[in-house]
Structure formats: C-alpha cells, structure tokens
Motif scaffolding. Structure first.
Motif, PDB file in Angstrom:
ATOM      1  N   GLU A  91      40.854 -28.164  -4.499  1.00  0.00           N
ATOM      2  CA  GLU A  91      39.603 -28.728  -5.018  1.00  0.00           C
ATOM      3  C   GLU A  91      39.557 -30.241  -4.799  1.00  0.00           C
ATOM      4  OE1 GLU A  91      35.849 -28.786  -6.666  1.00  0.00           O
ATOM      5  OE2 GLU A  91      37.065 -27.036  -6.141  1.00  0.00           O
ATOM      6  N   VAL A  92      40.684 -30.909  -5.022  1.00  0.00           N
ATOM      7  CA  VAL A  92      40.718 -32.369  -4.924  1.00  0.00           C
ATOM      8  C   VAL A  92      40.684 -32.835  -3.469  1.00  0.00           C
ATOM      9  CG1 VAL A  92      42.175 -34.401  -5.346  1.00  0.00           C
ATOM     10  CG2 VAL A  92      41.851 -32.690  -7.154  1.00  0.00           C
ATOM     11  N   THR A  93      41.392 -32.133  -2.597  1.00  0.00           N
ATOM     12  CA  THR A  93      41.491 -32.580  -1.200  1.00  0.00           C
ATOM     13  C   THR A  93      40.419 -31.988  -0.299  1.00  0.00           C
ATOM     14  OG1 THR A  93      42.975 -30.763  -0.539  1.00  0.00           O
ATOM     15  CG2 THR A  93      43.990 -32.783  -1.438  1.00  0.00           C
ATOM     16  N   GLY A  94      39.865 -30.850  -0.690  1.00  0.00           N
ATOM     17  CA  GLY A  94      38.906 -30.168   0.173  1.00  0.00           C
ATOM     18  C   GLY A  94      39.553 -29.461   1.345  1.00  0.00           C
ATOM     19  N   VAL A 106      53.065 -32.110  -3.769  1.00  0.00           N
ATOM     20  CA  VAL A 106      51.708 -32.439  -3.315  1.00  0.00           C
ATOM     21  C   VAL A 106      50.850 -32.896  -4.494  1.00  0.00           C
ATOM     22  CG1 VAL A 106      49.600 -31.552  -2.260  1.00  0.00           C
ATOM     23  CG2 VAL A 106      51.825 -30.900  -1.320  1.00  0.00           C
ATOM     24  N   VAL A 107      50.936 -32.204  -5.624  1.00  0.00           N
ATOM     25  CA  VAL A 107      50.175 -32.621  -6.805  1.00  0.00           C
ATOM     26  C   VAL A 107      50.570 -34.041  -7.209  1.00  0.00           C
ATOM     27  CG1 VAL A 107      49.750 -32.189  -9.257  1.00  0.00           C
ATOM     28  CG2 VAL A 107      49.812 -30.271  -7.655  1.00  0.00           C
ATOM     29  N   LEU A 118      45.222 -24.409  -6.577  1.00  0.00           N
ATOM     30  CA  LEU A 118      43.762 -24.473  -6.545  1.00  0.00           C
ATOM     31  C   LEU A 118      43.262 -25.885  -6.830  1.00  0.00           C
ATOM     32  CD1 LEU A 118      42.831 -21.128  -8.352  1.00  0.00           C
ATOM     33  CD2 LEU A 118      42.366 -21.708  -5.960  1.00  0.00           C
ATOM     34  N   ILE A 119      43.940 -26.602  -7.716  1.00  0.00           N
ATOM     35  CA  ILE A 119      43.561 -27.994  -7.993  1.00  0.00           C
ATOM     36  C   ILE A 119      43.755 -28.848  -6.742  1.00  0.00           C
ATOM     37  CG2 ILE A 119      44.218 -30.063  -9.290  1.00  0.00           C
ATOM     38  CD1 ILE A 119      44.716 -28.213 -11.700  1.00  0.00           C
ATOM     39  N   VAL A 120      44.857 -28.650  -6.029  1.00  0.00           N
ATOM     40  CA  VAL A 120      45.067 -29.386  -4.774  1.00  0.00           C
ATOM     41  C   VAL A 120      43.912 -29.139  -3.820  1.00  0.00           C
ATOM     42  CG1 VAL A 120      46.498 -29.500  -2.689  1.00  0.00           C
ATOM     43  CG2 VAL A 120      47.592 -29.467  -4.941  1.00  0.00           C
ATOM     44  N   GLN A 136      47.751 -26.431   4.484  1.00  0.00           N
ATOM     45  CA  GLN A 136      47.596 -27.603   5.351  1.00  0.00           C
ATOM     46  C   GLN A 136      48.147 -28.854   4.685  1.00  0.00           C
ATOM     47  OE1 GLN A 136      43.654 -28.245   6.863  1.00  0.00           O
ATOM     48  NE2 GLN A 136      43.451 -26.156   7.686  1.00  0.00           N
ATOM     49  N   GLU A 137      47.914 -28.991   3.395  1.00  0.00           N
ATOM     50  CA  GLU A 137      48.407 -30.169   2.676  1.00  0.00           C
ATOM     51  C   GLU A 137      49.937 -30.173   2.610  1.00  0.00           C
ATOM     52  OE1 GLU A 137      46.379 -32.948   1.183  1.00  0.00           O
ATOM     53  OE2 GLU A 137      45.561 -32.032   2.982  1.00  0.00           O
TER      54      GLU A 137
END
Length: 367
Positions: free
Chosen positions: A191-194, A93-94, A187-189, A199-200
């Motif tokens: 923050e970036v995707t909201g 995902v990242v 956490l970065i995922v 879910q991502e």
C-alpha cells in the motif's frame, strides 16, 4: 519404505560438485558429525549447513541423500524453502520505510489498510505496525485454524481466514506468534510503495546484498529453481515419507514464502547486524525484544528478529523457519562476525530432534 531408509543411512554425507566458492567440510568436523547423526540416528532424509567464520570464509556441510527415490547426492549449499525466515526480510522492508519517514511503527494498521482488519475482538484502529512485527497484536494465526490446501492464495484471502476467528488477546497484552501479522505487514508495504512486496524485497535486499540464490517465488510457482534437496512429509509418526518438494507457497506469502540457501542466509543476517540494511535507529528497534520462549529458553523476539543465548556466552540473532518439507535454523553473532544456518528436509515431529538442530547451530557459532 525400508529400502528408502537403507539408502538414507548408507548414503551419509554425499557431496555435490555445485557451489565451488563454498568449501567442503572435512569428515572429522564436529558440525559434520552432528549432521551425520541427524540422518543416521534421527532418520532425517538430508541435512545441510553453512558456517561463515570471522574472516569471511564459508564452509558447507551435507549429510544424507537429496532424493530418496534415486539416492542422488545432496547439493552442497542447495536451495531450500526458508519458511519464516521470510519474516525478517519483510520486517527489514517495513523498517526501511520507517527510516524513510513513510511509515511509523506506532501507526495504527488502519492508517494504511483502512477498514480491513475487523472481527470479533479485532479492530485495526487499535493495532500498531510495531505490534504486527513483534507478534503482540493478538490477531489469530490463520495457519493454526485452517488446514490450507496447496493452491494459489491472494494475501487478502489469508487475512479473511484469520478474521473468521476471535482475537487471541488484546493488542499489546502479551506475545503470541501469528503468521497473520506478517501478511498484514506485507500488505502495508504494498500500500505504501505501490509495488508488489516481492519486488521490494528483491530491490531493497536481495539485489543490494548480491544474494544470488535467494528469491520470492511468483504466484503459482511451485518449483525450486536451482539444485536442491527434495523435501518430505510424514502424515503420521510411523508413516512413509512423501515427497512434497513442489508446492504453491502462496499460502505463506510475507510470512514464509521465500527460497534461499544457507550461505545466502548467513550473508543476509550478517549484513543486517552490521548495519548494511537499516539505519542505527531502526536496527536498534528491531533488536528490542520481548520474552519469547516459543523459540527456546531465554529467547526474545524483536521486530522480525529472534535472539537466543549462546552456550559460550552472549547472543546470536536470526529467525528460523518451518515449511512443509523443510526446517531451517540459524543466525549470526553480535555484529555479524560469525554466522551459521542449518536445513533439514523434513519437519521434525520430535522436540528433541529440533533441540539437536539448535545445538548444532550453537556449536558452529561457539567453536
């Protein structure tokens, strides 16, 4: 406990009637014999495996019993807690977000989580996303220092635990495995995707590949949804096996929370190596490794992906995972042409048993 041991040995290789799309293995198969030995000689409650061949056919193997209390059969291709195989899903995902231009691997952690990562010898302004994914950040491993109880944890709780301890080394100085890295990557995922990481992962990987038996448990979900072998733990080498199948897995989150089956893991790693999940540039980054003998002689760690040498030549790519009650090993060959995953229902404490798990995967991929 002697009665339980007797049930385990006498019930070798019981097959369930589930997962009809996965063929059962013949009794003479060498992989089957290896699983039988893991139960009869090494005392593991159950072992199950899935091997996918070049023509796309998948064969399932089981040995032992699925529930020591009842002697029930091992569900063929049953669900297990896959532990650190979750890291590969998180890394994908990242890297998809990198391919979309929303993250750079050379971004400091502070770019996305400003001010969060601070501690003794720790500064998120000097740790990159790449270093998180490759375990070269030097961040302390929160599971190494704390005996986490099975209760709900928020991801930032886990980061807070890690930051109580000093850095293991300067960022980029060397390699060192740390679950903290992947909690921060998750956490970065978010923050970036909201959107929640679960879910991502579901939208970008599970649904895309049709992994029908794979999921990211919701907070507080201690059960395993589909047919599964029970997982066990020993407090000491000669202690009794205790059933720990039901457990809140939130203490591992982006580093190890997911549930899957061996055949779904075969499909995931094969698809990844065939380029179905990442652009060529990001897949090449993922497969760029540093030495990581932690995973065995000759192993390398990329970005959430481990390479190991095969006895028949070449490499295979996967990860592996440890979670209380379960141990998984496996991966896919170059370009995903063959894949094999193996799970057992207690974490081996004897290194030679773990080596036999790896040897079984090697045997399945090389024959």
């Amino acid at each position: 406990m002697a009665a339980v041991t007797a049930v385990t040995v006498l019930a070798l290789s019981a097959l369930s009637a589930t997962a009809p799309s996965v063929a059962a293995a013949p009794r003479t198969d060498t992989v089957q014999r290896s699983l039988d030995r893991l139960v009869s000689a090494d005392g593991l409650p159950a072992a199950l495996a899935s091997v996918t061949t070049r023509d796309g056919r998948t064969r399932a193997y089981v040995a032992g019993v699925g529930d020591l209390a009842t002697g029930s059969k091992v569900p063929r291709d049953g669900q297990v807690r896959i532990g650190s195989n979750t890291k590969t899903f998180t890394a994908v995902v990242v890297l998809q977000l990198v391919g979309e231009g929303r993250i750079s691997l050379d971004d400091p952690v502070d770019t996305h989580l400003p001010g969060l990562v601070r501690g003794e010898g720790i500064d998120g302004r000097h740790i990159t996303v790449r270093q998180l994914l490759q375990h070269t950040s030097g961040l302390p491993n929160y599971t190494k220092y704390e005996d986490l109880q099975p209760r709900p944890y928020a991801p930032r709780d886990l980061v807070d635990i890690a930051l109580r301890y000093e850095a293991d080394f300067d960022p980029g100085a060397r390699w060192g495995y740390s679950n903290t890295n992947y909690v921060l990557a998750g956490l970065i995922v978010e923050e970036v995707t909201g959107r929640p990481l679960a879910q991502e992962v579901d939208r970008r990987i599970i649904q895309r590949l049709g992994l029908r038996h794979t999921y990211f448990p919701a907070p507080g979900d201690a059960t395993i949804r589909e047919p599964h072998p029970h997982g066990y733990h020993r407090e000491s080498a000669d202690g009794p096996l205790r059933d720990i199948t039901e457990m809140d897995p939130s203490w591992s989150w982006a580093a190890g929370q997911m549930v899957s089956t061996n055949s779904d893991l075969n499909r995931f790693f094969s698809a990844l190596l065939r380029g179905r999940l990442l652009p060529d540039a990001q897949l090449a980054q993922m497969r760029t490794t540093v030495p990581a003998d932690y995973f065995g002689r000759g192993a390398g760690y990329g970005l959430g992906l481990v390479s190991r040498p095969l006895s028949c030549g070449g490499l295979y790519w996967g990860h592996g995972g440890s979670f209380p009650g379960y141990e998984t090993r496996g991966g896919a060959t170059e370009h995903g042409r063959r894949a094999a995953h193996l799970a057992v229902t207690t974490q081996p404490t004897d290194k030679t048993v773990t080596q036999r798990l790896d040897a079984t995967v090697d045997e399945a991929l090389c024959r």
